[in-house]
Each structure stands twice: as C-alpha cells, then as structure tokens.
Design a protein around this motif. Structure first.
Motif, PDB file in Angstrom:
ATOM      1  N   ALA A 249     -70.953 -73.617  -9.573  1.00  0.00           N
ATOM      2  CA  ALA A 249     -70.154 -72.397  -9.559  1.00  0.00           C
ATOM      3  C   ALA A 249     -70.050 -71.808 -10.958  1.00  0.00           C
ATOM      4  CB  ALA A 249     -68.756 -72.713  -9.031  1.00  0.00           C
ATOM      5  N   ASN A 250     -69.942 -70.480 -11.023  1.00  0.00           N
ATOM      6  CA  ASN A 250     -69.633 -69.836 -12.296  1.00  0.00           C
ATOM      7  C   ASN A 250     -68.203 -70.203 -12.651  1.00  0.00           C
ATOM      8  OD1 ASN A 250     -72.122 -68.590 -12.540  1.00  0.00           O
ATOM      9  ND2 ASN A 250     -71.448 -66.804 -11.394  1.00  0.00           N
ATOM     10  N   TRP A 251     -67.992 -70.486 -13.919  1.00  0.00           N
ATOM     11  CA  TRP A 251     -66.695 -70.978 -14.361  1.00  0.00           C
ATOM     12  C   TRP A 251     -66.408 -70.388 -15.718  1.00  0.00           C
ATOM     13  CZ3 TRP A 251     -64.944 -75.811 -17.078  1.00  0.00           C
ATOM     14  CH2 TRP A 251     -63.671 -76.197 -16.682  1.00  0.00           C
ATOM     15  N   ASN A 252     -65.314 -69.705 -15.870  1.00  0.00           N
ATOM     16  CA  ASN A 252     -64.944 -69.107 -17.151  1.00  0.00           C
ATOM     17  C   ASN A 252     -63.833 -69.923 -17.796  1.00  0.00           C
ATOM     18  OD1 ASN A 252     -66.716 -66.869 -17.133  1.00  0.00           O
ATOM     19  ND2 ASN A 252     -65.412 -65.914 -15.599  1.00  0.00           N
TER      20      ASN A 252
ATOM     21  N   THR B  72     -63.163 -67.492 -25.039  1.00  0.00           N
ATOM     22  CA  THR B  72     -63.734 -67.520 -23.701  1.00  0.00           C
ATOM     23  C   THR B  72     -65.175 -68.024 -23.734  1.00  0.00           C
ATOM     24  OG1 THR B  72     -64.186 -66.229 -21.689  1.00  0.00           O
ATOM     25  CG2 THR B  72     -64.424 -65.082 -23.781  1.00  0.00           C
ATOM     26  N   ILE B  73     -65.516 -68.833 -22.730  1.00  0.00           N
ATOM     27  CA  ILE B  73     -66.870 -69.355 -22.568  1.00  0.00           C
ATOM     28  C   ILE B  73     -67.250 -69.152 -21.107  1.00  0.00           C
ATOM     29  CG2 ILE B  73     -68.374 -71.368 -22.728  1.00  0.00           C
ATOM     30  CD1 ILE B  73     -66.044 -72.439 -24.680  1.00  0.00           C
ATOM     31  N   SER B  74     -68.283 -68.342 -20.881  1.00  0.00           N
ATOM     32  CA  SER B  74     -68.765 -68.090 -19.521  1.00  0.00           C
ATOM     33  C   SER B  74     -69.866 -69.103 -19.236  1.00  0.00           C
ATOM     34  CB  SER B  74     -69.319 -66.677 -19.399  1.00  0.00           C
ATOM     35  OG  SER B  74     -68.323 -65.745 -19.693  1.00  0.00           O
ATOM     36  N   ASN B  75     -69.668 -69.951 -18.248  1.00  0.00           N
ATOM     37  CA  ASN B  75     -70.635 -71.010 -17.980  1.00  0.00           C
ATOM     38  C   ASN B  75     -70.685 -71.354 -16.498  1.00  0.00           C
ATOM     39  OD1 ASN B  75     -68.212 -72.262 -17.683  1.00  0.00           O
ATOM     40  ND2 ASN B  75     -68.656 -73.981 -18.997  1.00  0.00           N
TER      41      ASN B  75
ATOM     42  N   ILE C 113     -53.200 -72.331 -25.006  1.00  0.00           N
ATOM     43  CA  ILE C 113     -52.876 -72.445 -23.589  1.00  0.00           C
ATOM     44  C   ILE C 113     -54.089 -71.983 -22.795  1.00  0.00           C
ATOM     45  CG2 ILE C 113     -51.378 -71.609 -21.748  1.00  0.00           C
ATOM     46  CD1 ILE C 113     -49.305 -71.004 -23.992  1.00  0.00           C
ATOM     47  N   PRO C 114     -54.675 -72.874 -21.976  1.00  0.00           N
ATOM     48  CA  PRO C 114     -55.825 -72.472 -21.152  1.00  0.00           C
ATOM     49  C   PRO C 114     -55.425 -71.399 -20.139  1.00  0.00           C
ATOM     50  CG  PRO C 114     -55.660 -74.850 -21.287  1.00  0.00           C
ATOM     51  CD  PRO C 114     -54.387 -74.293 -21.855  1.00  0.00           C
ATOM     52  N   VAL C 115     -56.342 -70.464 -19.905  1.00  0.00           N
ATOM     53  CA  VAL C 115     -56.131 -69.392 -18.932  1.00  0.00           C
ATOM     54  C   VAL C 115     -57.359 -69.302 -18.032  1.00  0.00           C
ATOM     55  CG1 VAL C 115     -54.537 -68.065 -20.378  1.00  0.00           C
ATOM     56  CG2 VAL C 115     -56.979 -67.639 -20.540  1.00  0.00           C
ATOM     57  N   GLY C 116     -57.249 -68.562 -16.963  1.00  0.00           N
ATOM     58  CA  GLY C 116     -58.364 -68.401 -16.031  1.00  0.00           C
ATOM     59  C   GLY C 116     -58.688 -69.712 -15.341  1.00  0.00           C
ATOM     60  N   ASP C 117     -59.972 -69.964 -15.117  1.00  0.00           N
ATOM     61  CA  ASP C 117     -60.401 -71.189 -14.450  1.00  0.00           C
ATOM     62  C   ASP C 117     -59.980 -72.434 -15.216  1.00  0.00           C
ATOM     63  OD1 ASP C 117     -61.616 -69.689 -12.443  1.00  0.00           O
ATOM     64  OD2 ASP C 117     -63.544 -69.648 -13.474  1.00  0.00           O
TER      65      ASP C 117
END
Length: 165
Positions: free
Chosen positions: A149-152, A137-140, A31-35
């Motif tokens: 934009a920063n997108w996690n 998690t991938i911080s990109n 299940i995707p979370v965050g952005d």
C-alpha cells in the motif's frame, strides 16, 4: 582522458570545500501525523547539514540525519535516513527564516520502502543556532506481505540546530 577527468573532479571538490560556510548539527522531536500517526506515538531524531551562502539571505546545502518513529499498540518502531538538498532563506531585518529540504528518505525497517522526502521549515535564527518548526513527510510504500500500500509518513517537528563553524 580518465586522469584529466579525475584531476578536474578533485579540483572542483577542493574549491567547493574551500568555499564552505559551515555545518549544522541538532535534533528534533515530533508528533506523527497521517498514516504514521496510526502506527507511531512520537518521533525523535538527529539532523546534520552543510550549508553554503549563495547570496545575501540565501543558503543552499546538503542534509541528512535520522528520524526514529516509536511504534504504538501492535506496531514496531521504524525509521528513516533522509538524504536531501536543503535551502534556507533568511529575511532581511528579522531573525526569522523559511527553509525546504527535498530528497529521498531511506527506510531502515524491512517491509517499509524508502520514498520521496520533503520538509518545509519555519524558524528563528540566533547567533549560535536556529530553532525551527517543520513538517516532515516521506511518500513511500509499505509491504504487508499479502498487500502493498502507499503510505505517507509524516510528522510535525520542533528542532534545534547548533552552528559549528
């Protein structure tokens, strides 16, 4: 000198291949979370790893795979290929383990950059495989054309890996 260096590299790789412990191959759903939760409804992927036993209870290795995020509403699908080092600690006397993958997530979608990849895991080990719960998690960065934009990208995954020995 170059020949000596190459000979040494092949000898090192040969000894590492001889000391190998084994492959793991499996899959996960999440299940995707965050952005990512705003742009994706669920994720599905494959996992592959090669692990070496360093000491009793501790395995280290390399891992890769593919995680596909299925877009929702007006968002397109996107995906990442992680390239990471992997660590796993099995608790003595119990069939449970904790693990951590750290590396880089390569984006397979134009306009979405790759970034730092991490996945802590908690799982149950069986004789022929392992069942795990992980937070990927991938911080990109995401390129919207006129705005970056920063997108996690994150997902809570459940997965199963088969041991191939």
């Amino acid at each position: 000198m170059k020949k000596l260096f190459l000979l040494g590299a092949f000898a090192l790789l040969g000894s590492a291949a001889h000391a190998q412990e084994g492959f793991k191959l499996g899959g996960h759903i999440g299940i995707p979370v965050g952005d990512a939760g705003d742009a994706s409804s669920f994720t599905l992927g494959v996992d592959a790893a090669y692990m070496w036993n360093i000491t009793k209870g501790l395995d280290l290795g390399v891992t890769t795979g593919y995680s596909h995020f299925f877009g929702k509403d007006h968002f397109d699908d996107f995906g990442f290929i992680p390239v990471a080092v992997s660590g796993k600690y099995k608790f003595s006397g119990a069939p449970i383990f904790v693990g951590l993958d750290l590396g880089y997530g390569i984006s397979v979608k134009d306009g979405v950059d790759g970034g730092f990849y991490a996945q802590p895991k908690f799982g149950y080990q069986m004789s022929k495989g392992e069942l795990y719960l992980g937070y990927q998690t991938i911080s990109n960065r995401r390129d919207y054309g006129w705005y970056k934009a920063n997108w996690n990208v994150g997902a809570i995954n459940i997965g199963y890996n088969f041991f191939l020995k």
